[in-house]
Design a protein around this motif. Structure first.
Motif, PDB file in Angstrom:
ATOM      1  N   ALA A   1     -13.206 -38.998  47.250  1.00  0.00           N
ATOM      2  CA  ALA A   1     -12.977 -40.085  48.198  1.00  0.00           C
ATOM      3  C   ALA A   1     -13.004 -41.454  47.524  1.00  0.00           C
ATOM      4  CB  ALA A   1     -14.020 -40.037  49.309  1.00  0.00           C
ATOM      5  N   SER A   2     -13.734 -41.571  46.427  1.00  0.00           N
ATOM      6  CA  SER A   2     -13.945 -42.875  45.791  1.00  0.00           C
ATOM      7  C   SER A   2     -12.932 -43.222  44.706  1.00  0.00           C
ATOM      8  CB  SER A   2     -15.347 -42.930  45.185  1.00  0.00           C
ATOM      9  OG  SER A   2     -15.461 -42.039  44.087  1.00  0.00           O
ATOM     10  N   LEU A   3     -12.287 -42.216  44.115  1.00  0.00           N
ATOM     11  CA  LEU A   3     -11.464 -42.471  42.930  1.00  0.00           C
ATOM     12  C   LEU A   3      -9.967 -42.489  43.209  1.00  0.00           C
ATOM     13  CD1 LEU A   3     -13.314 -40.304  40.259  1.00  0.00           C
ATOM     14  CD2 LEU A   3     -13.477 -42.782  40.646  1.00  0.00           C
ATOM     15  N   GLU A   4      -9.321 -43.482  42.630  1.00  0.00           N
ATOM     16  CA  GLU A   4      -7.861 -43.556  42.648  1.00  0.00           C
ATOM     17  C   GLU A   4      -7.288 -42.748  41.488  1.00  0.00           C
ATOM     18  OE1 GLU A   4      -4.749 -47.058  41.658  1.00  0.00           O
ATOM     19  OE2 GLU A   4      -6.150 -47.482  43.285  1.00  0.00           O
ATOM     20  N   ASP A   5      -7.980 -42.768  40.360  1.00  0.00           N
ATOM     21  CA  ASP A   5      -7.519 -42.079  39.163  1.00  0.00           C
ATOM     22  C   ASP A   5      -8.723 -41.867  38.257  1.00  0.00           C
ATOM     23  OD1 ASP A   5      -5.734 -40.887  37.394  1.00  0.00           O
ATOM     24  OD2 ASP A   5      -4.702 -42.737  36.832  1.00  0.00           O
ATOM     25  N   SER A   6      -8.644 -40.862  37.394  1.00  0.00           N
ATOM     26  CA  SER A   6      -9.743 -40.609  36.467  1.00  0.00           C
ATOM     27  C   SER A   6      -9.249 -39.802  35.273  1.00  0.00           C
ATOM     28  CB  SER A   6     -10.884 -39.852  37.169  1.00  0.00           C
ATOM     29  OG  SER A   6     -10.486 -38.543  37.505  1.00  0.00           O
ATOM     30  N   ARG A   7     -10.069 -39.785  34.248  1.00  0.00           N
ATOM     31  CA  ARG A   7      -9.866 -38.911  33.098  1.00  0.00           C
ATOM     32  C   ARG A   7     -11.223 -38.303  32.776  1.00  0.00           C
ATOM     33  NH1 ARG A   7      -5.753 -40.458  34.638  1.00  0.00           N
ATOM     34  NH2 ARG A   7      -3.971 -41.302  33.522  1.00  0.00           N
ATOM     35  N   LEU A   8     -11.210 -37.064  32.341  1.00  0.00           N
ATOM     36  CA  LEU A   8     -12.434 -36.378  31.930  1.00  0.00           C
ATOM     37  C   LEU A   8     -12.140 -35.697  30.604  1.00  0.00           C
ATOM     38  CD1 LEU A   8     -15.344 -35.536  32.568  1.00  0.00           C
ATOM     39  CD2 LEU A   8     -14.424 -33.582  33.817  1.00  0.00           C
ATOM     40  N   LEU A   9     -12.790 -36.164  29.558  1.00  0.00           N
ATOM     41  CA  LEU A   9     -12.557 -35.657  28.208  1.00  0.00           C
ATOM     42  C   LEU A   9     -13.830 -35.030  27.670  1.00  0.00           C
ATOM     43  CD1 LEU A   9     -10.601 -35.469  25.765  1.00  0.00           C
ATOM     44  CD2 LEU A   9     -11.550 -37.657  25.012  1.00  0.00           C
ATOM     45  N   PRO A  10     -13.837 -33.697  27.502  1.00  0.00           N
ATOM     46  CA  PRO A  10     -15.009 -33.045  26.923  1.00  0.00           C
ATOM     47  C   PRO A  10     -15.030 -33.209  25.405  1.00  0.00           C
ATOM     48  CG  PRO A  10     -13.358 -31.403  27.518  1.00  0.00           C
ATOM     49  CD  PRO A  10     -12.808 -32.743  27.924  1.00  0.00           C
TER      50      PRO A  10
ATOM     51  N   PRO B   1      -9.692 -49.093  46.354  1.00  0.00           N
ATOM     52  CA  PRO B   1     -10.238 -50.309  46.975  1.00  0.00           C
ATOM     53  C   PRO B   1     -11.263 -49.963  48.066  1.00  0.00           C
ATOM     54  CG  PRO B   1      -7.853 -50.484  46.769  1.00  0.00           C
ATOM     55  CD  PRO B   1      -8.229 -49.073  46.388  1.00  0.00           C
ATOM     56  N   MET B   2     -10.927 -48.988  48.911  1.00  0.00           N
ATOM     57  CA  MET B   2     -11.838 -48.504  49.951  1.00  0.00           C
ATOM     58  C   MET B   2     -11.876 -46.986  49.858  1.00  0.00           C
ATOM     59  SD  MET B   2     -13.018 -51.175  51.436  1.00  0.00           S
ATOM     60  CE  MET B   2     -13.889 -50.473  52.821  1.00  0.00           C
ATOM     61  N   ALA B   3     -13.052 -46.411  50.046  1.00  0.00           N
ATOM     62  CA  ALA B   3     -13.183 -44.951  50.007  1.00  0.00           C
ATOM     63  C   ALA B   3     -12.302 -44.338  51.089  1.00  0.00           C
ATOM     64  CB  ALA B   3     -14.631 -44.546  50.217  1.00  0.00           C
ATOM     65  N   ASP B   4     -11.702 -43.198  50.768  1.00  0.00           N
ATOM     66  CA  ASP B   4     -10.812 -42.514  51.710  1.00  0.00           C
ATOM     67  C   ASP B   4     -11.211 -41.044  51.772  1.00  0.00           C
ATOM     68  OD1 ASP B   4      -8.784 -41.492  53.261  1.00  0.00           O
ATOM     69  OD2 ASP B   4      -7.180 -41.983  51.839  1.00  0.00           O
ATOM     70  N   TYR B   5     -11.723 -40.627  52.927  1.00  0.00           N
ATOM     71  CA  TYR B   5     -12.178 -39.261  53.117  1.00  0.00           C
ATOM     72  C   TYR B   5     -11.142 -38.380  53.805  1.00  0.00           C
ATOM     73  CZ  TYR B   5     -16.892 -40.500  51.635  1.00  0.00           C
ATOM     74  OH  TYR B   5     -17.985 -40.891  50.896  1.00  0.00           O
ATOM     75  N   THR B   6      -9.917 -38.836  53.875  1.00  0.00           N
ATOM     76  CA  THR B   6      -8.868 -38.054  54.527  1.00  0.00           C
ATOM     77  C   THR B   6      -8.768 -36.674  53.875  1.00  0.00           C
ATOM     78  OG1 THR B   6      -7.634 -40.083  54.993  1.00  0.00           O
ATOM     79  CG2 THR B   6      -6.419 -38.007  55.149  1.00  0.00           C
ATOM     80  N   GLY B   7      -8.911 -35.625  54.687  1.00  0.00           N
ATOM     81  CA  GLY B   7      -8.799 -34.256  54.198  1.00  0.00           C
ATOM     82  C   GLY B   7      -9.990 -33.766  53.395  1.00  0.00           C
ATOM     83  N   ILE B   8     -11.072 -34.524  53.379  1.00  0.00           N
ATOM     84  CA  ILE B   8     -12.250 -34.148  52.597  1.00  0.00           C
ATOM     85  C   ILE B   8     -13.383 -33.803  53.551  1.00  0.00           C
ATOM     86  CG2 ILE B   8     -13.976 -34.906  50.923  1.00  0.00           C
ATOM     87  CD1 ILE B   8     -11.848 -36.875  49.860  1.00  0.00           C
ATOM     88  N   ALA B   9     -13.891 -32.580  53.445  1.00  0.00           N
ATOM     89  CA  ALA B   9     -15.020 -32.144  54.273  1.00  0.00           C
ATOM     90  C   ALA B   9     -16.304 -32.338  53.479  1.00  0.00           C
ATOM     91  CB  ALA B   9     -14.853 -30.684  54.669  1.00  0.00           C
ATOM     92  N   VAL B  10     -17.087 -33.319  53.879  1.00  0.00           N
ATOM     93  CA  VAL B  10     -18.341 -33.604  53.189  1.00  0.00           C
ATOM     94  C   VAL B  10     -19.297 -34.252  54.196  1.00  0.00           C
ATOM     95  CG1 VAL B  10     -17.636 -35.891  52.370  1.00  0.00           C
ATOM     96  CG2 VAL B  10     -19.326 -34.624  51.083  1.00  0.00           C
ATOM     97  N   SER B  11     -20.587 -33.985  54.023  1.00  0.00           N
ATOM     98  CA  SER B  11     -21.561 -34.609  54.914  1.00  0.00           C
ATOM     99  C   SER B  11     -21.887 -36.010  54.404  1.00  0.00           C
ATOM    100  CB  SER B  11     -22.827 -33.759  55.000  1.00  0.00           C
ATOM    101  OG  SER B  11     -23.421 -33.650  53.733  1.00  0.00           O
ATOM    102  N   ASN B  12     -22.439 -36.821  55.284  1.00  0.00           N
ATOM    103  CA  ASN B  12     -22.896 -38.162  54.942  1.00  0.00           C
ATOM    104  C   ASN B  12     -21.775 -39.051  54.413  1.00  0.00           C
ATOM    105  OD1 ASN B  12     -24.871 -40.078  55.009  1.00  0.00           O
ATOM    106  ND2 ASN B  12     -25.876 -39.416  53.132  1.00  0.00           N
ATOM    107  N   ILE B  13     -20.665 -39.071  55.134  1.00  0.00           N
ATOM    108  CA  ILE B  13     -19.516 -39.898  54.749  1.00  0.00           C
ATOM    109  C   ILE B  13     -19.956 -41.358  54.634  1.00  0.00           C
ATOM    110  CG2 ILE B  13     -17.321 -40.819  55.600  1.00  0.00           C
ATOM    111  CD1 ILE B  13     -16.675 -38.034  56.631  1.00  0.00           C
TER     112      ILE B  13
END
Length: 189
Positions: A169-178, A78-90
């Motif tokens: 930070a943006s995703l709650e869940d995902s799948r990646l299928l090659p 619902p809202m981006a969460d940067y907790t524990g994520i080191a990234v510029s331009n949050i």
């Protein structure tokens, strides 16, 4: 198969069930089962990153196969969460969807400069035509790379490492299928 059910819907149903039925033993049993199911769902594993084993399997499967297409299924926070994520331009006070769009634009810039990949398709998804009706994804994206080696190099690149935190930070869940990129002539043979 893991069923994805919106916890808020289950909780709302449980509250309504409890308020409408006072001393009915069957309703009490149903409410208990519903609460147990809710607890199981809230503990459901989310998939945001890969494992060493999945990387190895992907690499071994697609090594030397030529083009590779990645099918991404995305569920936004619902809202981006940067907790524990080191990234510029949050992306402060942004939704998961808005933050993912920022991430996607950064990846597109890398693709433009390096020509290592291309986004073939991005779209918001709806209910399955064929598939579980309680499984929901917010978006689908197809990304093509020249090879699995190119994909690995891209993911390990300094440029990508600078922006990948926005994805997490943006995703709650995902799948990646090659998948291998097969031409229609190859399918016929």
């Amino acid at each position: 198969m893991i069923k994805l059910i919106k916890i808020s819907s289950l909780l709302t149903f449980a509250i309504l069930l409890n308020s409408c039925v006072s001393e009915n033993k069957e309703a009490d049993a149903a409410s208990k089962n519903l609460k147990e199911d809710t607890a199981k769902i809230s503990a459901k594993q989310r998939y945001i990153g890969s494992t060493d084993a999945s990387w190895k399997q992907c690499y071994d499967t697609f090594k030397g196969q030529g083009k590779i297409v990645m099918l991404n299924l995305l569920k936004y926070k619902p809202m981006a969460d940067y907790t524990g994520i080191a990234v510029s331009n949050i992306q402060k006070d942004k939704t998961g969807k808005e933050t993912y769009q920022y991430y996607k634009k950064q990846v597109e810039k890398i693709f433009e400069k390096t020509k290592v990949g291309s986004i073939l398709y991005y779209g918001e998804s709806q209910d399955f035509l064929i598939g579980p009706q309680d499984e929901k994804w917010d978006a689908v994206i197809l990304v093509e790379y020249a090879s699995v080696d190119v994909f690995v190099d891209f993911v390990e690149s300094e440029a990508y490492q600078k922006v990948t935190g926005h994805r997490k930070a943006s995703l709650e869940d995902s799948r990646l299928l090659p998948a291998s990129n097969v031409t229609p002539n190859e399918v016929e043979n």
